[in-house]
Design a protein around this motif. Sequence first.
Motif, PDB file in Angstrom:
ATOM      1  N   THR A   1       7.229   4.937   6.645  1.00  0.00           N
ATOM      2  CA  THR A   1       6.090   3.997   6.856  1.00  0.00           C
ATOM      3  C   THR A   1       6.571   2.584   6.015  1.00  0.00           C
ATOM      4  OG1 THR A   1       4.694   5.707   6.828  1.00  0.00           O
ATOM      5  CG2 THR A   1       3.792   3.629   6.657  1.00  0.00           C
TER       6      THR A   1
ATOM      7  N   ALA B   1      -1.821  19.485  -0.704  1.00  0.00           N
ATOM      8  CA  ALA B   1      -1.078  19.975  -1.970  1.00  0.00           C
ATOM      9  C   ALA B   1      -1.952  21.265  -2.594  1.00  0.00           C
ATOM     10  CB  ALA B   1      -1.081  18.959  -3.091  1.00  0.00           C
TER      11      ALA B   1
ATOM     12  N   PHE C   1       1.778   4.203  -3.162  1.00  0.00           N
ATOM     13  CA  PHE C   1       1.587   5.881  -3.032  1.00  0.00           C
ATOM     14  C   PHE C   1       2.999   6.505  -3.037  1.00  0.00           C
ATOM     15  CE2 PHE C   1      -1.909   4.481  -0.455  1.00  0.00           C
ATOM     16  CZ  PHE C   1      -2.851   4.754  -1.505  1.00  0.00           C
ATOM     17  N   GLN C   2       4.051   5.690  -2.619  1.00  0.00           N
ATOM     18  CA  GLN C   2       5.580   6.279  -2.914  1.00  0.00           C
ATOM     19  C   GLN C   2       5.736   6.256  -4.413  1.00  0.00           C
ATOM     20  OE1 GLN C   2       8.449   3.596  -1.034  1.00  0.00           O
ATOM     21  NE2 GLN C   2       9.514   5.324  -0.529  1.00  0.00           N
TER      22      GLN C   2
ATOM     23  N   LEU D   1      -2.738  10.582  -7.131  1.00  0.00           N
ATOM     24  CA  LEU D   1      -2.666  10.133  -5.921  1.00  0.00           C
ATOM     25  C   LEU D   1      -4.195  10.502  -5.121  1.00  0.00           C
ATOM     26  CD1 LEU D   1       0.829  11.873  -4.724  1.00  0.00           C
ATOM     27  CD2 LEU D   1       0.038   9.412  -3.905  1.00  0.00           C
TER      28      LEU D   1
ATOM     29  N   LEU E   1       5.042  13.612   1.463  1.00  0.00           N
ATOM     30  CA  LEU E   1       4.793  12.694   0.835  1.00  0.00           C
ATOM     31  C   LEU E   1       5.868  11.512   0.805  1.00  0.00           C
ATOM     32  CD1 LEU E   1       1.869  13.338  -1.583  1.00  0.00           C
ATOM     33  CD2 LEU E   1       1.781  11.669   0.227  1.00  0.00           C
ATOM     34  N   GLU E   2       7.039  12.228   0.375  1.00  0.00           N
ATOM     35  CA  GLU E   2       8.365  11.617  -0.082  1.00  0.00           C
ATOM     36  C   GLU E   2       8.932  11.060   1.460  1.00  0.00           C
ATOM     37  OE1 GLU E   2      10.190  14.054  -3.741  1.00  0.00           O
ATOM     38  OE2 GLU E   2      11.417  13.885  -1.798  1.00  0.00           O
TER      39      GLU E   2
ATOM     40  N   THR F   1       6.026   8.077   3.217  1.00  0.00           N
ATOM     41  CA  THR F   1       6.062   7.053   2.533  1.00  0.00           C
ATOM     42  C   THR F   1       7.539   6.260   2.862  1.00  0.00           C
ATOM     43  OG1 THR F   1       6.686   7.837   0.476  1.00  0.00           O
ATOM     44  CG2 THR F   1       4.572   7.470   0.465  1.00  0.00           C
ATOM     45  N   ARG F   2       8.494   6.955   3.012  1.00  0.00           N
ATOM     46  CA  ARG F   2       9.998   6.342   3.295  1.00  0.00           C
ATOM     47  C   ARG F   2       9.890   5.848   4.653  1.00  0.00           C
ATOM     48  NH1 ARG F   2      15.997   8.588   2.792  1.00  0.00           N
ATOM     49  NH2 ARG F   2      16.873   6.773   3.796  1.00  0.00           N
TER      50      ARG F   2
ATOM     51  N   ILE G   1      -0.383  14.528  -8.205  1.00  0.00           N
ATOM     52  CA  ILE G   1      -1.299  14.999  -7.071  1.00  0.00           C
ATOM     53  C   ILE G   1      -2.631  14.160  -7.367  1.00  0.00           C
ATOM     54  CG2 ILE G   1      -2.532  16.782  -5.969  1.00  0.00           C
ATOM     55  CD1 ILE G   1       0.350  16.210  -4.727  1.00  0.00           C
TER      56      ILE G   1
ATOM     57  N   ALA H   1       3.764  19.381  -0.325  1.00  0.00           N
ATOM     58  CA  ALA H   1       3.068  18.197  -0.052  1.00  0.00           C
ATOM     59  C   ALA H   1       3.683  17.042  -0.746  1.00  0.00           C
ATOM     60  CB  ALA H   1       1.549  18.346  -0.609  1.00  0.00           C
ATOM     61  N   ILE H   2       4.503  17.231  -1.727  1.00  0.00           N
ATOM     62  CA  ILE H   2       5.365  15.943  -2.418  1.00  0.00           C
ATOM     63  C   ILE H   2       6.380  15.416  -1.426  1.00  0.00           C
ATOM     64  CG2 ILE H   2       6.712  15.515  -4.320  1.00  0.00           C
ATOM     65  CD1 ILE H   2       3.682  15.325  -5.089  1.00  0.00           C
TER      66      ILE H   2
ATOM     67  N   THR I   1      -1.969  14.483   0.588  1.00  0.00           N
ATOM     68  CA  THR I   1      -2.376  14.728  -1.005  1.00  0.00           C
ATOM     69  C   THR I   1      -3.285  15.865  -0.923  1.00  0.00           C
ATOM     70  OG1 THR I   1      -2.012  12.426  -1.597  1.00  0.00           O
ATOM     71  CG2 THR I   1      -3.398  14.048  -3.007  1.00  0.00           C
TER      72      THR I   1
ATOM     73  N   THR J   1      -5.811   7.207  -3.563  1.00  0.00           N
ATOM     74  CA  THR J   1      -6.064   7.188  -2.265  1.00  0.00           C
ATOM     75  C   THR J   1      -7.731   6.870  -1.760  1.00  0.00           C
ATOM     76  OG1 THR J   1      -6.210   9.535  -2.267  1.00  0.00           O
ATOM     77  CG2 THR J   1      -4.122   8.422  -1.165  1.00  0.00           C
TER      78      THR J   1
ATOM     79  N   PHE K   1      -1.738   9.245   3.749  1.00  0.00           N
ATOM     80  CA  PHE K   1      -1.508   9.729   2.295  1.00  0.00           C
ATOM     81  C   PHE K   1      -2.343  10.859   2.005  1.00  0.00           C
ATOM     82  CE2 PHE K   1       1.141   5.856   3.237  1.00  0.00           C
ATOM     83  CZ  PHE K   1       2.455   6.677   3.706  1.00  0.00           C
ATOM     84  N   GLN K   2      -3.702  10.359   2.035  1.00  0.00           N
ATOM     85  CA  GLN K   2      -4.653  11.137   1.446  1.00  0.00           C
ATOM     86  C   GLN K   2      -4.767  12.654   2.065  1.00  0.00           C
ATOM     87  OE1 GLN K   2      -8.568   9.448   2.121  1.00  0.00           O
ATOM     88  NE2 GLN K   2      -9.205  10.239   0.103  1.00  0.00           N
TER      89      GLN K   2
ATOM     90  N   THR L   1       4.236   9.320  -5.667  1.00  0.00           N
ATOM     91  CA  THR L   1       4.921  10.634  -5.141  1.00  0.00           C
ATOM     92  C   THR L   1       6.118  10.641  -6.015  1.00  0.00           C
ATOM     93  OG1 THR L   1       4.137   9.861  -3.011  1.00  0.00           O
ATOM     94  CG2 THR L   1       6.117  11.645  -3.057  1.00  0.00           C
TER      95      THR L   1
ATOM     96  N   ILE M   1      -3.644   3.913   7.219  1.00  0.00           N
ATOM     97  CA  ILE M   1      -2.573   4.440   6.439  1.00  0.00           C
ATOM     98  C   ILE M   1      -2.824   4.992   5.133  1.00  0.00           C
ATOM     99  CG2 ILE M   1      -0.587   3.177   4.893  1.00  0.00           C
ATOM    100  CD1 ILE M   1      -0.556   0.735   6.650  1.00  0.00           C
ATOM    101  N   VAL M   2      -3.879   4.624   4.378  1.00  0.00           N
ATOM    102  CA  VAL M   2      -4.071   5.277   3.294  1.00  0.00           C
ATOM    103  C   VAL M   2      -4.687   6.905   3.564  1.00  0.00           C
ATOM    104  CG1 VAL M   2      -6.147   5.421   1.443  1.00  0.00           C
ATOM    105  CG2 VAL M   2      -5.035   3.135   2.196  1.00  0.00           C
TER     106      VAL M   2
ATOM    107  N   ALA N   1       1.828  22.432  -3.679  1.00  0.00           N
ATOM    108  CA  ALA N   1       1.903  21.364  -4.082  1.00  0.00           C
ATOM    109  C   ALA N   1       3.430  20.642  -3.829  1.00  0.00           C
ATOM    110  CB  ALA N   1       1.749  21.213  -5.686  1.00  0.00           C
TER     111      ALA N   1
ATOM    112  N   ALA O   1     -12.734  12.760   6.500  1.00  0.00           N
ATOM    113  CA  ALA O   1     -12.490  12.158   5.235  1.00  0.00           C
ATOM    114  C   ALA O   1     -12.703  10.776   5.097  1.00  0.00           C
ATOM    115  CB  ALA O   1     -11.260  12.887   4.536  1.00  0.00           C
TER     116      ALA O   1
ATOM    117  N   ILE P   1       0.936  -1.047   0.036  1.00  0.00           N
ATOM    118  CA  ILE P   1      -0.025   0.026  -0.007  1.00  0.00           C
ATOM    119  C   ILE P   1       0.860   1.231  -0.005  1.00  0.00           C
ATOM    120  CG2 ILE P   1      -1.582   1.396   1.494  1.00  0.00           C
ATOM    121  CD1 ILE P   1      -2.784  -1.403   2.461  1.00  0.00           C
ATOM    122  N   VAL P   2       1.924   1.236   0.981  1.00  0.00           N
ATOM    123  CA  VAL P   2       2.885   2.406   0.961  1.00  0.00           C
ATOM    124  C   VAL P   2       3.448   2.542  -0.351  1.00  0.00           C
ATOM    125  CG1 VAL P   2       4.626   3.329   2.302  1.00  0.00           C
ATOM    126  CG2 VAL P   2       3.005   2.132   3.470  1.00  0.00           C
TER     127      VAL P   2
END
Lengths: 293, 293
Positions: B144, B126, A119-120, A137, B137-138, B141-142, A134, B133-134, B123, A141, B119-120, A123, B115-116, B130, B15, A115-116
Motif C-alpha cells: 500500500t 490476530a 502501521f508498518q 496496532l 500486515l507486513e 503495508t508494503r 498487536i 496476522a503480522i 489486527t 488504528t 489494517f484494523q 508491524t 486504509i485504517v 498473531a 467496525a 498513515i501506512v
Amino acid sequence: MKTRIEKSIDAAMDAAQKSPDRSAPPQLKSALTYAVKPGGARIRPTILLSVAMACGDDAPAMADAAAASLELIHCASLVHDDMPCFDDADFRRGKPTVHKAFSEELALLTGDSLIVLAFQTLTRAAAVDAVRAIKLLEILTRATGSPDGICAGQAWEGEPMIDIDAYHRAKTGALFIAATCMGAAAAGHEPEDWVEMGARIGQAFQIADDLADVLQTEETLGKPVGQDEVHGRPNAVTERGVEGAIKHLEDALESAITSIPSCPGEGALCELVRYTAEKLTPVTPTARVAIRA
Amino acid sequence: MKTRIEKSIDAAMDAAQKSPDRSAPPQLKSALTYAVKPGGARIRPTILLSVAMACGDDAPAMADAAAASLELIHCASLVHDDMPCFDDADFRRGKPTVHKAFSEELALLTGDSLIVLAFQTLTRAAAVDAVRAIKLLEILTRATGSPDGICAGQAWEGEPMIDIDAYHRAKTGALFIAATCMGAAAAGHEPEDWVEMGARIGQAFQIADDLADVLQTEETLGKPVGQDEVHGRPNAVTERGVEGAIKHLEDALESAITSIPSCPGEGALCELVRYTAEKLTPVTPTARVAIRA
C-alpha cells in the motif's frame, strides 16, 4: 527525549524512502521528509515515551516504534487537514504547507503514505514482541480511523448536527488517549488504566488550541489564526470567554494529574503534565497576566 | 466465493461504522458504504481466497480478514485516485464518484478511513493467529505505502522522469502480488513463493486496463475512457499496438499459470487464472475477433 524521538522517526521514515528493491519516487520522498521534519513540539510522542518510562520502559525499541508511529499519524493528519478542501492553509509550522510547497497530489499521497508507514512501523516492531505490537496496532488504528479516531473527528466538522462530545473526543482527544495508552502498552502495562489521563490532556490541548486561535497572531503561531470562526467550528473561548476557557484548561490539567495511575514514575509524570501545560498554552503566563491585568 | 467475500467485507465495515462507545458521523458512514458496496468484480479478494484454498485454507477467518482488508485498500485507492487533483473522474462503477456524490472532504476522509480499517481488520484477526496476522500486515503495508506500494505507484505518475518498471509494479502489480502472497500466508504457506504469480497477473491486468482505456466506451466500462492519453500516462497499446498488447497480455497470463507453485489446488488455480483472464479482458474474445477481422 528529543533525540530519542527524532531517531525513532528517522528510522521509521527510512522504510518509506527505500526498500531492498527500489527507491521512492523522488518528489514523494522529499514531500515525506518535508511533512515530518523538523516537526513541531512532538508533544504526543513525548507524552508516550514519558508514560512508557513511568511504566519501566522494559522494551525501549517497542516504545520507540510506538512514538514514531503516533507522530507519523499526527503529521499525516496535518497534511490532509491543511488541504484546500479542509482548512486550505498556506502555512504550517512557519513554512508553506505540503500542498503549497509540492502539489495537492503529493499532499494527498504523502498523508496516505504516512498513515501506512505508521502501521508498518508497528508491524515491524512485532519482531521485538508480537503481543505488544498487536496491542499497539489496536490502539492506534482505533485512534486514527472511524468511528473513534481522528478521521471521524474531522468528519464531524462537516455534519449538519455535530455531536460535540464525539467531535472533541475524536478530533483531538484520540491521539492523546493513544499517547498515554500506547506508552503503557509498549512497556507491558494495561493501557485501559491510562485512557482518562490521555483524555484530560487532550481536552486541555483542545482548549489551549482554541485560546491560541483567538489570542495569538499568525506570526507567533506559525499558521493562520481565527480559523474556528472562519470554519464555524466550536471554540471554548466563544463558549466560555477567555477567563472561563483558561479556568477550564487548568481544571483539565489538574484532572490529568489526579488520573495518573499508581506507577513507579508517577512523580515524573506530574512534572511532564505541568511542562506540557506550559508548552500547550503559549497564552500563559505572560498573556494570561496581560488578560487578567 | 462471492458471498464469502461480501460477508467478510461487511464484517470489516461494521467496525468503522460503530464502536461500543459511539456511531460514526452519519455522512462518513454513508460515504464508506457507498465507496465499498456493491463493488466491482472483487478480482483481488477472489484471487486471494483462491490461493488460500489452493493452500488448504486451514484458517478461513484469517483468509476472510485478508480478503476484506485487501479489497478495502483497493476501494480506498479508487476513491482517492478519482479526486479532482488526480483523475478528476465523475463516474466509477457506473455511479458518481464519492467526491461527486458527497464532497471532496468526505472522499478524502473515506479513503483515509478505509486504509485504517484495512489494517484494523488484520489486527483484529490476530486473535485467530498473531503470527499470520503480522505476516499479512507486513505484506499489505508494503503493497500500500512507499516505495513498493500503490502510493508510490501513483506518485510515479507525477515524476518528470518515470521509472516505468517501478511504476507498473507499484501502481497495479502491488495489490495483485499482495493477493497471491496474502492468500498463501493466510493459509500458513510461504508467501515469497507466490510473488511471481501475483506479478504476472498484475501485469496482465495492467495491459487489459490499457486495452479497455483505448477500446471501450464510457458506457460499457462504467468510468471515463481515454484517460491515459489525457493524463499522459504510459499505455501498452500506444507502445505495442492493439495486436501487440493482446499478445503481451496472453504471454503474461501464460507466465502466471506456469509460475503457480506446486500445491494441492494447482489445477483449480489454473482455472482461476483463465477465468480472471476473461474477466480482465472484456476486449476478448468478441472485440479481439473484431480487431483481427
